[in-house]
Design a protein around this motif. Structure first.
Motif, PDB file in Angstrom:
ATOM      1  N   VAL A  34      54.738   3.626   8.557  1.00 50.68           N
ATOM      2  CA  VAL A  34      53.298   3.376   8.660  1.00 50.68           C
ATOM      3  C   VAL A  34      52.586   4.728   8.758  1.00 50.68           C
ATOM      4  O   VAL A  34      52.970   5.573   9.567  1.00 50.68           O
ATOM      5  CB  VAL A  34      52.972   2.512   9.887  1.00 50.68           C
ATOM      6  CG1 VAL A  34      51.473   2.225   9.948  1.00 50.68           C
ATOM      7  CG2 VAL A  34      53.757   1.214   9.835  1.00 50.68           C
ATOM      8  N   PRO A  35      51.574   4.967   7.905  1.00 47.23           N
ATOM      9  CA  PRO A  35      50.879   6.260   7.944  1.00 47.23           C
ATOM     10  C   PRO A  35      50.384   6.584   9.340  1.00 47.23           C
ATOM     11  O   PRO A  35      49.786   5.759  10.020  1.00 47.23           O
ATOM     12  CB  PRO A  35      49.705   6.046   6.975  1.00 47.23           C
ATOM     13  CG  PRO A  35      50.179   4.980   6.041  1.00 47.23           C
ATOM     14  CD  PRO A  35      51.037   4.072   6.875  1.00 47.23           C
ATOM     15  N   GLY A  36      50.638   7.831   9.763  1.00 45.11           N
ATOM     16  CA  GLY A  36      50.231   8.260  11.092  1.00 45.11           C
ATOM     17  C   GLY A  36      48.967   9.083  11.060  1.00 45.11           C
ATOM     18  O   GLY A  36      48.307   9.222  10.028  1.00 45.11           O
ATOM     19  N   ARG A  37      48.647   9.674  12.201  1.00 46.76           N
ATOM     20  CA  ARG A  37      47.409  10.426  12.326  1.00 46.76           C
ATOM     21  C   ARG A  37      47.461  11.769  11.607  1.00 46.76           C
ATOM     22  O   ARG A  37      46.434  12.428  11.456  1.00 46.76           O
ATOM     23  CB  ARG A  37      47.088  10.646  13.801  1.00 46.76           C
ATOM     24  CG  ARG A  37      46.770   9.352  14.541  1.00 46.76           C
ATOM     25  CD  ARG A  37      46.349   9.624  15.967  1.00 46.76           C
ATOM     26  NE  ARG A  37      45.998   8.390  16.657  1.00 46.76           N
ATOM     27  CZ  ARG A  37      45.556   8.338  17.915  1.00 46.76           C
ATOM     28  NH1 ARG A  37      45.437   9.472  18.601  1.00 46.76           N
ATOM     29  NH2 ARG A  37      45.255   7.190  18.474  1.00 46.76           N
ATOM     30  N   ASP A  38      48.663  12.193  11.169  1.00 48.63           N
ATOM     31  CA  ASP A  38      48.772  13.478  10.493  1.00 48.63           C
ATOM     32  C   ASP A  38      48.607  13.352   8.981  1.00 48.63           C
ATOM     33  O   ASP A  38      48.760  14.320   8.251  1.00 48.63           O
ATOM     34  CB  ASP A  38      50.114  14.138  10.811  1.00 48.63           C
ATOM     35  CG  ASP A  38      51.305  13.266  10.428  1.00 48.63           C
ATOM     36  OD1 ASP A  38      51.097  12.053  10.186  1.00 48.63           O
ATOM     37  OD2 ASP A  38      52.432  13.786  10.365  1.00 48.63           O
ATOM     38  N   THR A  39      48.300  12.148   8.503  1.00 48.53           N
ATOM     39  CA  THR A  39      48.067  11.935   7.077  1.00 48.53           C
ATOM     40  C   THR A  39      46.657  11.398   6.858  1.00 48.53           C
ATOM     41  O   THR A  39      46.080  10.746   7.729  1.00 48.53           O
ATOM     42  CB  THR A  39      49.083  10.935   6.479  1.00 48.53           C
ATOM     43  OG1 THR A  39      48.968   9.682   7.164  1.00 48.53           O
ATOM     44  CG2 THR A  39      50.497  11.450   6.626  1.00 48.53           C
ATOM     45  N   VAL A  40      46.124  11.669   5.680  1.00 51.34           N
ATOM     46  CA  VAL A  40      44.772  11.219   5.348  1.00 51.34           C
ATOM     47  C   VAL A  40      44.730   9.692   5.357  1.00 51.34           C
ATOM     48  O   VAL A  40      45.504   9.046   4.640  1.00 51.34           O
ATOM     49  CB  VAL A  40      44.340  11.752   3.970  1.00 51.34           C
ATOM     50  CG1 VAL A  40      42.998  11.150   3.556  1.00 51.34           C
ATOM     51  CG2 VAL A  40      44.260  13.275   3.984  1.00 51.34           C
ATOM     52  N   PRO A  41      43.860   9.081   6.155  1.00 55.78           N
ATOM     53  CA  PRO A  41      43.811   7.614   6.200  1.00 55.78           C
ATOM     54  C   PRO A  41      43.328   7.035   4.869  1.00 55.78           C
ATOM     55  O   PRO A  41      42.416   7.572   4.238  1.00 55.78           O
ATOM     56  CB  PRO A  41      42.786   7.328   7.314  1.00 55.78           C
ATOM     57  CG  PRO A  41      42.618   8.613   8.057  1.00 55.78           C
ATOM     58  CD  PRO A  41      42.895   9.701   7.083  1.00 55.78           C
ATOM     59  N   SER A  42      43.970   5.961   4.466  1.00 60.28           N
ATOM     60  CA  SER A  42      43.504   5.240   3.283  1.00 60.28           C
ATOM     61  C   SER A  42      43.223   3.785   3.622  1.00 60.28           C
ATOM     62  O   SER A  42      43.060   2.945   2.739  1.00 60.28           O
ATOM     63  CB  SER A  42      44.549   5.314   2.158  1.00 60.28           C
ATOM     64  OG  SER A  42      45.796   4.792   2.591  1.00 60.28           O
ATOM     65  N   ARG A  43      43.151   3.505   4.916  1.00 65.64           N
ATOM     66  CA  ARG A  43      42.908   2.146   5.394  1.00 65.64           C
ATOM     67  C   ARG A  43      41.414   1.901   5.547  1.00 65.64           C
ATOM     68  O   ARG A  43      40.659   2.778   5.975  1.00 65.64           O
ATOM     69  CB  ARG A  43      43.595   1.946   6.739  1.00 65.64           C
ATOM     70  CG  ARG A  43      43.351   0.586   7.378  1.00 65.64           C
ATOM     71  CD  ARG A  43      44.185   0.453   8.649  1.00 65.64           C
ATOM     72  NE  ARG A  43      43.967  -0.833   9.294  1.00 65.64           N
ATOM     73  CZ  ARG A  43      43.134  -1.027  10.309  1.00 65.64           C
ATOM     74  NH1 ARG A  43      42.448  -0.005  10.798  1.00 65.64           N
ATOM     75  NH2 ARG A  43      42.990  -2.223  10.833  1.00 65.64           N
ATOM     76  N   ILE A  44      40.989   0.713   5.171  1.00 67.13           N
ATOM     77  CA  ILE A  44      39.619   0.285   5.426  1.00 67.13           C
ATOM     78  C   ILE A  44      39.669  -0.686   6.601  1.00 67.13           C
ATOM     79  O   ILE A  44      40.247  -1.766   6.506  1.00 67.13           O
ATOM     80  CB  ILE A  44      38.996  -0.380   4.187  1.00 67.13           C
ATOM     81  CG1 ILE A  44      38.856   0.647   3.064  1.00 67.13           C
ATOM     82  CG2 ILE A  44      37.632  -0.976   4.519  1.00 67.13           C
ATOM     83  CD1 ILE A  44      38.282   0.092   1.785  1.00 67.13           C
ATOM     84  N   SER A  45      39.095  -0.285   7.710  1.00 70.47           N
ATOM     85  CA  SER A  45      39.172  -1.074   8.932  1.00 70.47           C
ATOM     86  C   SER A  45      38.338  -2.350   8.808  1.00 70.47           C
ATOM     87  O   SER A  45      37.446  -2.444   7.959  1.00 70.47           O
ATOM     88  CB  SER A  45      38.664  -0.252  10.121  1.00 70.47           C
ATOM     89  OG  SER A  45      37.286   0.043   9.955  1.00 70.47           O
ATOM     90  N   PRO A  46      38.622  -3.352   9.648  1.00 69.96           N
ATOM     91  CA  PRO A  46      37.838  -4.590   9.590  1.00 69.96           C
ATOM     92  C   PRO A  46      36.339  -4.372   9.756  1.00 69.96           C
ATOM     93  O   PRO A  46      35.535  -5.028   9.095  1.00 69.96           O
ATOM     94  CB  PRO A  46      38.417  -5.414  10.745  1.00 69.96           C
ATOM     95  CG  PRO A  46      39.820  -4.929  10.890  1.00 69.96           C
ATOM     96  CD  PRO A  46      39.752  -3.459  10.586  1.00 69.96           C
ATOM     97  N   SER A  47      35.939  -3.434  10.620  1.00 79.44           N
ATOM     98  CA  SER A  47      34.509  -3.210  10.824  1.00 79.44           C
ATOM     99  C   SER A  47      33.862  -2.616   9.571  1.00 79.44           C
ATOM    100  O   SER A  47      32.738  -2.985   9.208  1.00 79.44           O
ATOM    101  CB  SER A  47      34.282  -2.283  12.024  1.00 79.44           C
ATOM    102  OG  SER A  47      34.895  -1.022  11.811  1.00 79.44           O
ATOM    103  N   VAL A  48      34.574  -1.697   8.909  1.00 82.22           N
ATOM    104  CA  VAL A  48      34.053  -1.142   7.653  1.00 82.22           C
ATOM    105  C   VAL A  48      34.018  -2.219   6.579  1.00 82.22           C
ATOM    106  O   VAL A  48      33.076  -2.294   5.784  1.00 82.22           O
ATOM    107  CB  VAL A  48      34.894   0.065   7.203  1.00 82.22           C
ATOM    108  CG1 VAL A  48      34.497   0.521   5.795  1.00 82.22           C
ATOM    109  CG2 VAL A  48      34.736   1.214   8.178  1.00 82.22           C
ATOM    110  N   GLN A  49      35.022  -3.073   6.549  1.00 78.41           N
ATOM    111  CA  GLN A  49      35.039  -4.150   5.563  1.00 78.41           C
ATOM    112  C   GLN A  49      33.861  -5.089   5.761  1.00 78.41           C
ATOM    113  O   GLN A  49      33.244  -5.549   4.786  1.00 78.41           O
ATOM    114  CB  GLN A  49      36.350  -4.932   5.654  1.00 78.41           C
ATOM    115  CG  GLN A  49      36.522  -5.980   4.571  1.00 78.41           C
ATOM    116  CD  GLN A  49      36.504  -5.402   3.181  1.00 78.41           C
ATOM    117  OE1 GLN A  49      37.358  -4.578   2.843  1.00 78.41           O
ATOM    118  NE2 GLN A  49      35.566  -5.822   2.356  1.00 78.41           N
TER     119      GLN A  49
END
Length: 283
Positions: free
Chosen positions: A92-107
């Motif tokens: 699972v991508p950690g904090r040391d990598t560029v996030p590519s997740r769109i969080s529920p609040s952003v969605q």
């Protein structure tokens, strides 16, 4: 045919998510309450054939980008997203990598902006998702792959954009994007994808290499008023605002027009024509 655990999980979540939750029209007769395979493929930006092979276990090594896209399209919660990554054999991508997740609040924010052309980029300026209105205005993004999805590459080396910019505006845009990428490199020094992107852009574009080597971090205000040359309705004058979500480190581009103006009418026509074209291409 024996399904893989990854394929079984995707199929199960696809069968249980309501189309209206992810913005898919529910008109007409449906044999099941969940998403059709072609609908999920369109939301995730992958081909129906590839999704079919994943679900049937004939494709067993999806990239982390594909896993993230499926998790986003299925609106998975954090534990479900983590499970999907692990079933695909990825950490699972950690904090040391560029996030590519769109969080529920952003969605939820994107859902509320669905009537406007909207696109979301990560800190490397890779396109994460664009809605139909964005594709209708600026051209379909679904077929973009690899470097094609990177805004810096597209502005330096890609095909001509529908945005009409003066040489000065284009220079400021590129300089601002490169400066933002440099800040991302400082925040995520361990991200190998980011290092590969910088190396590839430097190899392909002397102009990028010059910007990168200069170390210039001068803040440049991006052009907030843009002219879009639409092939069907002509020029449309729009406001373009970039919203940065600090906690998620994503950038949201939103195009709007002054209500009741001729540009608003042209934008509405472009959206209708473009959406019809996209539906025809996907059916």
């Amino acid at each position: 045919m024996t399904q893989s655990p990854f394929g079984e999980a995707v199929r199960r979540w696809r069968d249980h998510i309501r189309p209206d939750v992810v913005g898919v029209p529910t008109g007409g007769r449906r044999r099941a309450a969940g998403l059709r395979r072609e609908e999920l493929a369109a939301l995730a930006g992958i081909s129906v054939d590839y999704l079919t092979r994943l679900e049937q276990g004939r494709a067993t090594s999806p990239s982390a980008q594909v896993v993230e896209a499926l998790a986003r399209a299925l609106r998975l919660r954090d534990p479900e997203r983590e499970l999907l990554f692990r079933l695909a054999g990825h950490t699972v991508p950690g904090r040391d990598t560029v996030p590519s997740r769109i969080s529920p609040s952003v969605q939820r924010l994107l859902d509320r902006l669905s009537g406007h052309p909207v696109a979301v980029f990560d800190a490397m300026w890779n396109l994460l998702v664009a809605n139909d209105a964005y594709d209708a205005l600026l051209g379909e993004t679904g077929a973009w792959d690899g470097l094609e999805r990177n805004a810096i590459w597209r502005n330096l080396l890609g095909p001509r954009s529908r945005a009409v910019l003066t040489p000065e505006e284009h220079a400021d845009l590129v300089a601002g994007l490169v400066a933002d990428l440099r800040m991302a490199a400082a925040r995520y020094p361990a991200d190998r994808r980011l290092r590969r992107l910088v190396a590839e852009l430097s190899r392909q574009s002397p102009r990028f290499a010059e910007h990168w080597e200069s170390g210039d971090l001068t803040s440049r205000e991006p052009a907030r008023h843009k002219i879009i040359e639409h092939p069907a309705v002509g020029r449309i004058a729009l406001d373009c605002d970039t919203l940065t979500v600090a906690g998620d480190d994503v950038r949201i581009l939103v195009y709007t027009a002054d209500p009741g103006s001729e540009d608003a009418e042209r934008l509405a026509i472009a959206a209708v024509l473009g959406t019809q074209s996209l539906v025809e291409q996907r059916t």
